[in-house]
Design a protein around this motif. Sequence first.
Motif, PDB file in Angstrom:
ATOM      1  N   HIS A  19     -23.310  -0.967  -0.630  1.00  0.00           N
ATOM      2  CA  HIS A  19     -23.956   0.347  -0.765  1.00  0.00           C
ATOM      3  C   HIS A  19     -25.040   0.531   0.299  1.00  0.00           C
ATOM      4  O   HIS A  19     -25.364   1.650   0.676  1.00  0.00           O
ATOM      5  CB  HIS A  19     -24.517   0.539  -2.182  1.00  0.00           C
ATOM      6  N   SER A  20     -25.599  -0.575   0.797  1.00  0.00           N
ATOM      7  CA  SER A  20     -26.582  -0.480   1.883  1.00  0.00           C
ATOM      8  C   SER A  20     -25.957   0.158   3.130  1.00  0.00           C
ATOM      9  O   SER A  20     -26.642   0.865   3.879  1.00  0.00           O
ATOM     10  CB  SER A  20     -27.124  -1.863   2.241  1.00  0.00           C
ATOM     11  N   HIS A  71     -26.185   3.825   2.435  1.00  0.00           N
ATOM     12  CA  HIS A  71     -27.572   4.282   2.609  1.00  0.00           C
ATOM     13  C   HIS A  71     -27.889   4.415   4.102  1.00  0.00           C
ATOM     14  O   HIS A  71     -28.493   5.385   4.544  1.00  0.00           O
ATOM     15  CB  HIS A  71     -28.577   3.266   2.037  1.00  0.00           C
ATOM     16  N   LEU A 102     -23.055  -1.869 -12.978  1.00  0.00           N
ATOM     17  CA  LEU A 102     -21.894  -2.729 -12.713  1.00  0.00           C
ATOM     18  C   LEU A 102     -21.175  -2.214 -11.463  1.00  0.00           C
ATOM     19  O   LEU A 102     -20.165  -1.539 -11.531  1.00  0.00           O
ATOM     20  CB  LEU A 102     -20.943  -2.769 -13.914  1.00  0.00           C
ATOM     21  N   GLY A 153     -21.014  -3.469  -6.944  1.00  0.00           N
ATOM     22  CA  GLY A 153     -20.778  -4.652  -6.122  1.00  0.00           C
ATOM     23  C   GLY A 153     -21.753  -5.773  -6.438  1.00  0.00           C
ATOM     24  O   GLY A 153     -21.357  -6.921  -6.674  1.00  0.00           O
ATOM     25  N   LEU A 154     -23.049  -5.474  -6.439  1.00  0.00           N
ATOM     26  CA  LEU A 154     -24.046  -6.496  -6.765  1.00  0.00           C
ATOM     27  C   LEU A 154     -23.945  -6.881  -8.242  1.00  0.00           C
ATOM     28  O   LEU A 154     -23.940  -8.061  -8.593  1.00  0.00           O
ATOM     29  CB  LEU A 154     -25.471  -5.981  -6.468  1.00  0.00           C
ATOM     30  N   THR A 198     -24.704  -0.187 -18.338  1.00  0.00           N
ATOM     31  CA  THR A 198     -23.918   0.657 -17.445  1.00  0.00           C
ATOM     32  C   THR A 198     -24.037   2.127 -17.843  1.00  0.00           C
ATOM     33  O   THR A 198     -24.230   2.436 -19.014  1.00  0.00           O
ATOM     34  CB  THR A 198     -22.435   0.216 -17.446  1.00  0.00           C
ATOM     35  N   THR A 199     -23.921   3.005 -16.837  1.00  0.00           N
ATOM     36  CA  THR A 199     -23.854   4.443 -17.134  1.00  0.00           C
ATOM     37  C   THR A 199     -22.396   4.869 -17.277  1.00  0.00           C
ATOM     38  O   THR A 199     -22.124   6.037 -17.509  1.00  0.00           O
ATOM     39  CB  THR A 199     -24.495   5.266 -15.988  1.00  0.00           C
ATOM     40  N   SER A 200     -21.467   3.928 -17.088  1.00  0.00           N
ATOM     41  CA  SER A 200     -20.030   4.246 -17.075  1.00  0.00           C
ATOM     42  C   SER A 200     -19.313   3.558 -18.232  1.00  0.00           C
ATOM     43  O   SER A 200     -18.886   2.402 -18.098  1.00  0.00           O
ATOM     44  CB  SER A 200     -19.411   3.766 -15.762  1.00  0.00           C
ATOM     45  N   LYS A 206     -16.300   1.264 -17.916  1.00  0.00           N
ATOM     46  CA  LYS A 206     -16.350  -0.086 -17.335  1.00  0.00           C
ATOM     47  C   LYS A 206     -16.490  -1.191 -18.385  1.00  0.00           C
ATOM     48  O   LYS A 206     -16.554  -2.375 -18.037  1.00  0.00           O
ATOM     49  CB  LYS A 206     -17.508  -0.184 -16.331  1.00  0.00           C
ATOM     50  N   VAL A 216     -33.219  -5.390  -7.231  1.00  0.00           N
ATOM     51  CA  VAL A 216     -32.534  -5.610  -5.955  1.00  0.00           C
ATOM     52  C   VAL A 216     -31.967  -4.291  -5.428  1.00  0.00           C
ATOM     53  O   VAL A 216     -31.769  -4.138  -4.230  1.00  0.00           O
ATOM     54  CB  VAL A 216     -31.443  -6.713  -6.012  1.00  0.00           C
ATOM     55  N   ILE A 248     -31.899 -10.229  -0.304  1.00  0.00           N
ATOM     56  CA  ILE A 248     -30.804 -11.158   0.053  1.00  0.00           C
ATOM     57  C   ILE A 248     -31.208 -12.621  -0.233  1.00  0.00           C
ATOM     58  O   ILE A 248     -31.658 -12.910  -1.348  1.00  0.00           O
ATOM     59  CB  ILE A 248     -30.287 -10.930   1.503  1.00  0.00           C
ATOM     60  N   ARG A 256     -15.774  -4.059  -5.458  1.00  0.00           N
ATOM     61  CA  ARG A 256     -16.225  -4.006  -4.075  1.00  0.00           C
ATOM     62  C   ARG A 256     -15.041  -3.650  -3.200  1.00  0.00           C
ATOM     63  O   ARG A 256     -13.940  -4.176  -3.429  1.00  0.00           O
ATOM     64  CB  ARG A 256     -16.721  -5.412  -3.657  1.00  0.00           C
TER      65      ARG A 256
END
Length: 351
Positions: A42-43, A46, A187, A189-190, A209-211, A214, A271, A297, A342
Amino acid sequence: MYQAKAYSAASATAELAATSIPRRATTPRDVQIEILFCGICHSDLHAVRDEWNSVMPTVYPIVPGHEIVGRVTQVGSEVSNFKPGDLVGVGCLVDSDHDCPSCNNNVEQFCPDAVFTYNAPDQHGTAPVTYGGYSESIVVDERFVLKVPENLQLAGVAPLLCAGITTYSPIRRWGDIQGKKVGVVGLGGLGHMGVKFAKAFGAFVTVFTTSPRKREDALRLGADEVIVSTDPEQMQAQAGSFAFILDTVAAEHDINAYLGMLGLDGNLTLVGAPETPYAVSAFALLFGRKSLSGSLIGGIAETQEMLDFCGAHNITSDVEVIPIQQINQAYQRLAKADVKYRFSIDMASLK
Ligand code: NAP
Ligand code: ZN
Protein backbone atom coordinates in the motif's frame (compact mmCIF):
# COMPACT_ATOMS: atom_id res chain seq x y z
CA MET A 1 25.09 1.99 -16.99
CA TYR A 2 22.44 -0.05 -18.78
CA GLN A 3 18.71 0.27 -19.49
CA ALA A 4 16.14 -1.95 -17.77
CA LYS A 5 12.46 -2.42 -18.55
CA ALA A 6 10.20 -1.06 -15.80
CA TYR A 7 6.79 0.43 -14.97
CA SER A 8 6.55 4.00 -13.73
CA ALA A 9 4.00 6.72 -12.97
CA ALA A 10 4.57 10.19 -14.42
CA SER A 11 2.36 12.11 -11.96
CA ALA A 12 0.04 11.65 -8.98
CA THR A 13 -2.91 11.16 -11.31
CA ALA A 14 -1.23 9.19 -14.10
CA GLU A 15 -1.57 5.44 -14.50
CA LEU A 16 1.54 3.28 -14.29
CA ALA A 17 2.96 2.57 -17.75
CA ALA A 18 5.85 0.71 -19.41
CA THR A 19 9.14 2.56 -19.56
CA SER A 20 12.87 1.95 -19.50
CA ILE A 21 15.16 3.16 -16.70
CA PRO A 22 18.90 3.46 -16.15
CA ARG A 23 20.57 1.02 -13.75
CA ARG A 24 24.17 1.47 -12.68
CA ALA A 25 26.95 -0.83 -13.81
CA THR A 26 27.89 -3.18 -10.98
CA THR A 27 30.43 -1.53 -8.65
CA PRO A 28 32.81 -3.74 -6.60
CA ARG A 29 30.28 -4.09 -3.73
CA ASP A 30 27.18 -4.50 -5.89
CA VAL A 31 24.91 -7.40 -6.67
CA GLN A 32 22.88 -7.33 -9.88
CA ILE A 33 19.57 -9.14 -9.55
CA GLU A 34 17.07 -10.40 -12.12
CA ILE A 35 13.72 -9.70 -10.45
CA LEU A 36 11.31 -12.66 -10.48
CA PHE A 37 8.46 -11.31 -8.32
CA CYS A 38 7.67 -7.96 -6.72
CA GLY A 39 4.87 -7.44 -4.21
CA ILE A 40 2.53 -4.44 -4.32
CA CYS A 41 2.56 -2.63 -0.96
CA HIS A 42 0.00 0.00 0.00
CA SER A 43 3.02 2.29 0.46
CA ASP A 44 3.55 2.05 -3.32
CA LEU A 45 0.03 3.40 -3.80
CA HIS A 46 0.51 6.18 -1.21
CA ALA A 47 3.77 7.19 -2.95
CA VAL A 48 2.45 7.03 -6.53
CA ARG A 49 -0.47 9.27 -5.53
CA ASP A 50 1.83 11.55 -3.52
CA GLU A 51 -0.31 11.01 -0.40
CA TRP A 52 2.77 11.39 1.81
CA ASN A 53 3.64 14.78 0.32
CA SER A 54 4.04 16.48 3.72
CA VAL A 55 6.62 13.90 4.91
CA MET A 56 8.30 12.61 1.76
CA PRO A 57 7.10 14.21 -1.46
CA THR A 58 7.17 11.99 -4.52
CA VAL A 59 9.65 12.75 -7.29
CA TYR A 60 8.28 11.76 -10.71
CA PRO A 61 8.63 9.57 -12.59
CA ILE A 62 8.36 7.03 -9.77
CA VAL A 63 9.16 3.33 -10.12
CA PRO A 64 7.68 1.76 -6.96
CA GLY A 65 8.30 -1.69 -5.52
CA HIS A 66 10.15 -2.75 -2.37
CA GLU A 67 9.15 -6.39 -2.04
CA ILE A 68 11.69 -7.89 -4.40
CA VAL A 69 12.76 -11.49 -4.90
CA GLY A 70 15.06 -12.64 -7.67
CA ARG A 71 18.25 -14.40 -8.75
CA VAL A 72 21.73 -12.94 -8.75
CA THR A 73 23.02 -12.41 -12.30
CA GLN A 74 26.33 -10.64 -11.59
CA VAL A 75 28.45 -9.63 -8.60
CA GLY A 76 31.17 -7.02 -8.12
CA SER A 77 34.81 -7.96 -7.44
CA GLU A 78 34.56 -7.42 -3.66
CA VAL A 79 31.25 -9.19 -3.09
CA SER A 80 31.80 -12.11 -0.76
CA ASN A 81 28.35 -13.31 0.30
CA PHE A 82 26.62 -13.85 -3.04
CA LYS A 83 27.30 -15.49 -6.38
CA PRO A 84 25.36 -15.69 -9.67
CA GLY A 85 22.32 -17.97 -9.36
CA ASP A 86 21.68 -17.27 -5.65
CA LEU A 87 18.07 -16.65 -4.64
CA VAL A 88 17.90 -13.24 -2.96
CA GLY A 89 15.57 -10.55 -1.70
CA VAL A 90 15.61 -6.76 -1.40
CA GLY A 91 13.22 -4.85 0.84
CA CYS A 92 12.67 -1.16 1.56
CA LEU A 93 16.33 -0.23 2.10
CA VAL A 94 19.24 -0.19 -0.35
CA ASP A 95 21.89 1.79 1.56
CA SER A 96 22.83 3.69 4.74
CA ASP A 97 25.95 5.37 6.17
CA HIS A 98 27.08 2.14 7.97
CA ASP A 99 28.55 4.29 10.71
CA CYS A 100 25.89 5.91 12.89
CA PRO A 101 24.37 4.63 16.17
CA SER A 102 21.37 3.22 14.26
CA CYS A 103 23.55 1.32 11.80
CA ASN A 104 25.73 0.07 14.66
CA ASN A 105 22.58 -1.17 16.39
CA ASN A 106 21.30 -3.02 13.32
CA VAL A 107 18.39 -0.63 12.79
CA GLU A 108 19.57 0.84 9.49
CA GLN A 109 16.01 1.99 8.76
CA PHE A 110 16.60 4.83 11.26
CA CYS A 111 19.98 5.90 9.86
CA PRO A 112 19.85 9.60 8.94
CA ASP A 113 21.33 8.61 5.58
CA ALA A 114 19.15 5.57 4.98
CA VAL A 115 18.43 5.18 1.27
CA PHE A 116 15.02 3.74 0.52
CA THR A 117 14.53 1.47 -2.47
CA TYR A 118 12.52 4.04 -4.41
CA ASN A 119 11.94 7.79 -4.32
CA ALA A 120 15.16 8.48 -2.36
CA PRO A 121 18.07 10.61 -3.62
CA ASP A 122 20.31 8.30 -5.67
CA GLN A 123 23.83 8.48 -4.17
CA HIS A 124 25.26 6.87 -7.30
CA GLY A 125 23.85 9.60 -9.56
CA THR A 126 22.32 7.05 -11.94
CA ALA A 127 19.01 8.91 -11.79
CA PRO A 128 17.59 11.73 -9.62
CA VAL A 129 16.01 9.20 -7.26
CA THR A 130 16.22 5.47 -6.65
CA TYR A 131 13.96 3.24 -8.75
CA GLY A 132 12.24 0.25 -7.18
CA GLY A 133 11.28 -3.27 -8.07
CA TYR A 134 8.60 -2.88 -10.76
CA SER A 135 11.45 -3.67 -13.12
CA GLU A 136 13.27 -6.59 -14.71
CA SER A 137 16.44 -6.00 -12.69
CA ILE A 138 18.04 -3.98 -9.89
CA VAL A 139 21.59 -3.33 -8.65
CA VAL A 140 22.06 -3.21 -4.85
CA ASP A 141 24.97 -2.98 -2.38
CA GLU A 142 25.49 -6.51 -1.03
CA ARG A 143 24.98 -5.34 2.56
CA PHE A 144 21.29 -4.75 1.70
CA VAL A 145 20.71 -8.03 -0.11
CA LEU A 146 19.01 -10.85 1.81
CA LYS A 147 19.36 -14.60 1.38
CA VAL A 148 16.05 -16.30 0.55
CA PRO A 149 15.39 -19.88 1.70
CA GLU A 150 15.05 -22.16 -1.35
CA ASN A 151 12.09 -24.14 0.03
CA LEU A 152 9.47 -21.37 -0.18
CA GLN A 153 7.04 -20.55 -3.00
CA LEU A 154 8.60 -17.45 -4.57
CA ALA A 155 5.54 -15.34 -5.41
CA GLY A 156 4.62 -15.49 -1.73
CA VAL A 157 8.16 -14.69 -0.57
CA ALA A 158 8.30 -11.23 -2.19
CA PRO A 159 5.83 -9.64 0.30
CA LEU A 160 7.92 -10.88 3.23
CA LEU A 161 10.49 -8.21 2.34
CA CYS A 162 8.13 -5.44 3.52
CA ALA A 163 4.79 -6.74 4.84
CA GLY A 164 6.64 -9.60 6.54
CA ILE A 165 9.37 -7.69 8.34
CA THR A 166 7.05 -4.76 9.20
CA THR A 167 4.82 -7.07 11.23
CA TYR A 168 7.50 -9.52 12.46
CA SER A 169 9.64 -6.76 13.98
CA PRO A 170 7.11 -5.14 16.38
CA ILE A 171 5.73 -8.53 17.40
CA ARG A 172 9.24 -9.75 18.31
CA ARG A 173 10.09 -6.48 20.00
CA TRP A 174 7.01 -6.59 22.20
CA GLY A 175 8.33 -9.77 23.83
CA ASP A 176 6.86 -13.15 24.67
CA ILE A 177 3.28 -13.25 23.36
CA GLN A 178 2.79 -16.96 24.05
CA GLY A 179 -0.77 -17.41 25.33
CA LYS A 180 -1.43 -13.66 25.37
CA LYS A 181 -4.30 -11.93 23.61
CA VAL A 182 -2.99 -10.07 20.55
CA GLY A 183 -5.06 -7.99 18.14
CA VAL A 184 -4.36 -7.26 14.48
CA VAL A 185 -6.31 -4.35 13.01
CA GLY A 186 -6.95 -4.51 9.25
CA LEU A 187 -6.68 -7.71 7.24
CA GLY A 188 -4.63 -6.59 4.25
CA GLY A 189 -1.06 -7.26 3.16
CA LEU A 190 0.52 -6.35 6.50
CA GLY A 191 -2.40 -7.58 8.61
CA HIS A 192 -2.50 -11.11 7.21
CA MET A 193 1.26 -11.47 7.84
CA GLY A 194 0.75 -10.12 11.38
CA VAL A 195 -1.83 -12.86 11.98
CA LYS A 196 0.56 -15.55 10.74
CA PHE A 197 3.46 -14.35 12.89
CA ALA A 198 1.40 -13.74 16.04
CA LYS A 199 -0.02 -17.25 15.67
CA ALA A 200 3.44 -18.73 15.04
CA PHE A 201 4.62 -17.17 18.31
CA GLY A 202 1.73 -18.71 20.22
CA ALA A 203 -0.66 -15.80 20.80
CA PHE A 204 -4.45 -15.89 20.93
CA VAL A 205 -5.06 -13.79 17.82
CA THR A 206 -8.03 -11.49 17.23
CA VAL A 207 -8.54 -9.82 13.86
CA PHE A 208 -10.38 -6.51 13.66
CA THR A 209 -11.79 -5.95 10.20
CA THR A 210 -14.16 -3.55 8.46
CA SER A 211 -14.89 -6.32 5.91
CA PRO A 212 -17.23 -9.02 7.29
CA ARG A 213 -16.57 -11.02 4.08
CA LYS A 214 -12.99 -11.65 5.30
CA ARG A 215 -14.07 -13.63 8.39
CA GLU A 216 -13.50 -17.15 6.99
CA ASP A 217 -10.13 -16.18 5.53
CA ALA A 218 -9.03 -14.64 8.83
CA LEU A 219 -9.78 -17.91 10.64
CA ARG A 220 -8.01 -19.93 7.94
CA LEU A 221 -4.97 -17.65 8.22
CA GLY A 222 -4.76 -18.48 11.92
CA ALA A 223 -6.99 -16.02 13.78
CA ASP A 224 -8.80 -17.39 16.82
CA GLU A 225 -11.47 -14.71 16.71
CA VAL A 226 -12.75 -12.10 14.24
CA ILE A 227 -14.36 -8.81 15.27
CA VAL A 228 -16.17 -6.62 12.76
CA SER A 229 -14.96 -3.20 13.86
CA THR A 230 -18.04 -1.38 12.56
CA ASP A 231 -20.23 -3.26 15.05
CA PRO A 232 -20.20 -1.32 18.39
CA GLU A 233 -21.53 -4.30 20.35
CA GLN A 234 -18.77 -6.65 19.20
CA MET A 235 -16.22 -3.90 19.91
CA GLN A 236 -17.45 -3.12 23.44
CA ALA A 237 -17.24 -6.78 24.43
CA GLN A 238 -13.43 -6.60 23.93
CA ALA A 239 -12.72 -3.70 26.35
CA GLY A 240 -9.54 -4.03 28.44
CA SER A 241 -8.67 -7.52 27.23
CA PHE A 242 -5.56 -7.16 25.02
CA ALA A 243 -1.84 -7.21 25.83
CA PHE A 244 -0.77 -5.93 22.42
CA ILE A 245 -2.51 -4.63 19.31
CA LEU A 246 -0.85 -4.09 15.92
CA ASP A 247 -2.68 -1.51 13.78
CA THR A 248 -2.03 -1.93 10.05
CA VAL A 249 -4.82 0.29 8.71
CA ALA A 250 -3.92 2.46 5.72
CA ALA A 251 -6.60 5.13 6.36
CA GLU A 252 -7.73 7.45 9.14
CA HIS A 253 -9.80 5.70 11.84
CA ASP A 254 -10.55 5.90 15.57
CA ILE A 255 -7.50 4.57 17.41
CA ASN A 256 -8.98 5.45 20.82
CA ALA A 257 -11.34 2.53 20.35
CA TYR A 258 -8.31 0.22 20.24
CA LEU A 259 -6.55 1.92 23.17
CA GLY A 260 -9.69 1.13 25.15
CA MET A 261 -9.26 -2.55 24.39
CA LEU A 262 -5.80 -2.77 25.96
CA GLY A 263 -5.34 -4.12 29.48
CA LEU A 264 -2.91 -2.76 32.09
CA ASP A 265 0.39 -1.72 30.47
CA GLY A 266 -0.94 -2.76 27.09
CA ASN A 267 0.56 -1.37 23.91
CA LEU A 268 -0.90 -0.29 20.59
CA THR A 269 1.73 -0.22 17.84
CA LEU A 270 0.96 1.61 14.62
CA VAL A 271 2.48 0.41 11.39
CA GLY A 272 -0.23 1.75 9.06
CA ALA A 273 0.67 5.16 7.66
CA PRO A 274 -2.34 7.23 6.61
CA GLU A 275 -1.56 10.77 5.49
CA THR A 276 -3.76 12.46 8.11
CA PRO A 277 -2.84 12.70 11.84
CA TYR A 278 -4.76 10.74 14.48
CA ALA A 279 -6.61 12.27 17.42
CA VAL A 280 -5.44 10.57 20.63
CA SER A 281 -7.36 10.79 23.91
CA ALA A 282 -4.98 11.33 26.86
CA PHE A 283 -7.39 9.54 29.16
CA ALA A 284 -7.40 6.48 26.92
CA LEU A 285 -3.66 6.19 27.72
CA LEU A 286 -3.61 7.35 31.37
CA PHE A 287 -6.04 4.78 32.73
CA GLY A 288 -4.19 1.49 32.51
CA ARG A 289 -0.76 3.07 31.90
CA LYS A 290 -1.04 2.19 28.23
CA SER A 291 1.39 3.07 25.49
CA LEU A 292 1.08 4.00 21.86
CA SER A 293 4.05 3.50 19.57
CA GLY A 294 5.08 3.10 15.97
CA SER A 295 7.35 0.78 14.07
CA LEU A 296 9.10 1.11 10.72
CA ILE A 297 10.02 -2.01 8.69
CA GLY A 298 13.09 -3.66 10.33
CA GLY A 299 16.88 -3.72 10.08
CA ILE A 300 18.77 -5.98 7.70
CA ALA A 301 19.80 -8.55 10.33
CA GLU A 302 16.24 -8.84 11.62
CA THR A 303 14.91 -9.12 8.06
CA GLN A 304 17.29 -12.07 7.51
CA GLU A 305 16.12 -13.58 10.81
CA MET A 306 12.50 -13.23 9.64
CA LEU A 307 13.24 -14.89 6.27
CA ASP A 308 15.02 -17.77 8.01
CA PHE A 309 12.08 -18.11 10.42
CA CYS A 310 9.70 -18.25 7.43
CA GLY A 311 11.90 -20.87 5.77
CA ALA A 312 11.89 -23.01 8.91
CA HIS A 313 8.13 -22.67 9.49
CA ASN A 314 7.06 -22.63 5.83
CA ILE A 315 5.47 -19.19 6.10
CA THR A 316 4.75 -17.11 2.98
CA SER A 317 2.26 -14.44 2.05
CA ASP A 318 -1.08 -15.39 0.48
CA VAL A 319 -0.83 -13.80 -2.94
CA GLU A 320 -2.77 -13.06 -6.08
CA VAL A 321 -0.16 -13.30 -8.84
CA ILE A 322 -0.64 -10.80 -11.67
CA PRO A 323 1.16 -9.86 -14.88
CA ILE A 324 2.50 -6.32 -14.70
CA GLN A 325 0.06 -5.23 -17.40
CA GLN A 326 -2.73 -5.53 -14.76
CA ILE A 327 -1.03 -3.16 -12.35
CA ASN A 328 -3.55 -0.31 -12.62
CA GLN A 329 -6.54 -2.59 -11.96
CA ALA A 330 -4.60 -4.03 -9.01
CA TYR A 331 -4.10 -0.52 -7.57
CA GLN A 332 -7.84 0.16 -7.84
CA ARG A 333 -8.61 -3.03 -5.94
CA LEU A 334 -5.91 -2.33 -3.33
CA ALA A 335 -7.49 1.08 -2.65
CA LYS A 336 -10.77 -0.73 -1.90
CA ALA A 337 -9.17 -3.29 0.48
CA ASP A 338 -10.06 -5.97 -2.08
CA VAL A 339 -6.93 -8.15 -2.22
CA LYS A 340 -6.35 -11.70 -1.01
CA TYR A 341 -4.02 -10.68 0.59
CA ARG A 342 -1.16 -9.29 -1.45
CA PHE A 343 -0.63 -8.76 -5.15
CA SER A 344 2.63 -10.25 -6.39
CA ILE A 345 3.78 -9.23 -9.87
CA ASP A 346 5.20 -12.03 -12.00
CA MET A 347 8.08 -10.16 -13.60
CA ALA A 348 8.33 -12.67 -16.46
CA SER A 349 5.38 -10.68 -17.87
CA LEU A 350 7.70 -7.69 -18.42
CA LYS A 351 9.99 -9.55 -20.83
P1 NAP B 1 -3.60 -2.97 2.59
O1 NAP B 1 -3.22 -4.30 2.02
O2 NAP B 1 -4.41 -2.04 1.79
O3 NAP B 1 -4.30 -3.27 4.00
C1 NAP B 1 -4.82 -2.25 4.80
C2 NAP B 1 -6.11 -2.75 5.46
O4 NAP B 1 -6.62 -1.71 6.28
C3 NAP B 1 -7.23 -3.06 4.49
O5 NAP B 1 -7.17 -4.34 3.92
C4 NAP B 1 -8.44 -2.92 5.39
O6 NAP B 1 -8.63 -4.11 6.14
C5 NAP B 1 -8.03 -1.84 6.35
N1 NAP B 1 -8.63 -0.55 5.98
C6 NAP B 1 -8.51 0.13 4.82
N2 NAP B 1 -9.21 1.27 4.84
C7 NAP B 1 -9.75 1.34 6.06
C8 NAP B 1 -10.57 2.29 6.72
N3 NAP B 1 -10.96 3.43 6.10
N4 NAP B 1 -10.92 2.07 8.00
C9 NAP B 1 -10.54 0.93 8.61
N5 NAP B 1 -9.79 -0.02 8.02
C10 NAP B 1 -9.40 0.19 6.76
O7 NAP B 1 -2.28 -2.16 2.99
P2 NAP B 1 -0.86 -2.69 3.50
O8 NAP B 1 0.04 -2.85 2.34
O9 NAP B 1 -1.08 -3.79 4.45
O10 NAP B 1 -0.34 -1.39 4.27
C11 NAP B 1 -1.05 -0.90 5.38
C12 NAP B 1 -0.47 0.44 5.82
O11 NAP B 1 0.82 0.21 6.36
C13 NAP B 1 -0.27 1.45 4.69
O12 NAP B 1 -0.57 2.73 5.20
C14 NAP B 1 1.19 1.33 4.37
O13 NAP B 1 1.74 2.48 3.79
C15 NAP B 1 1.75 1.10 5.75
N6 NAP B 1 3.06 0.45 5.78
C16 NAP B 1 3.86 0.79 6.82
C17 NAP B 1 5.10 0.20 6.96
C18 NAP B 1 5.95 0.52 8.14
O14 NAP B 1 7.14 0.24 8.10
N7 NAP B 1 5.41 1.06 9.19
C19 NAP B 1 5.53 -0.74 6.01
C20 NAP B 1 4.66 -1.07 4.98
C21 NAP B 1 3.43 -0.47 4.87
P3 NAP B 1 -10.09 -4.68 6.50
O15 NAP B 1 -10.77 -4.88 5.17
O16 NAP B 1 -9.79 -5.94 7.21
O17 NAP B 1 -10.75 -3.65 7.36
ZN1 ZN C 1 5.89 -1.72 1.91
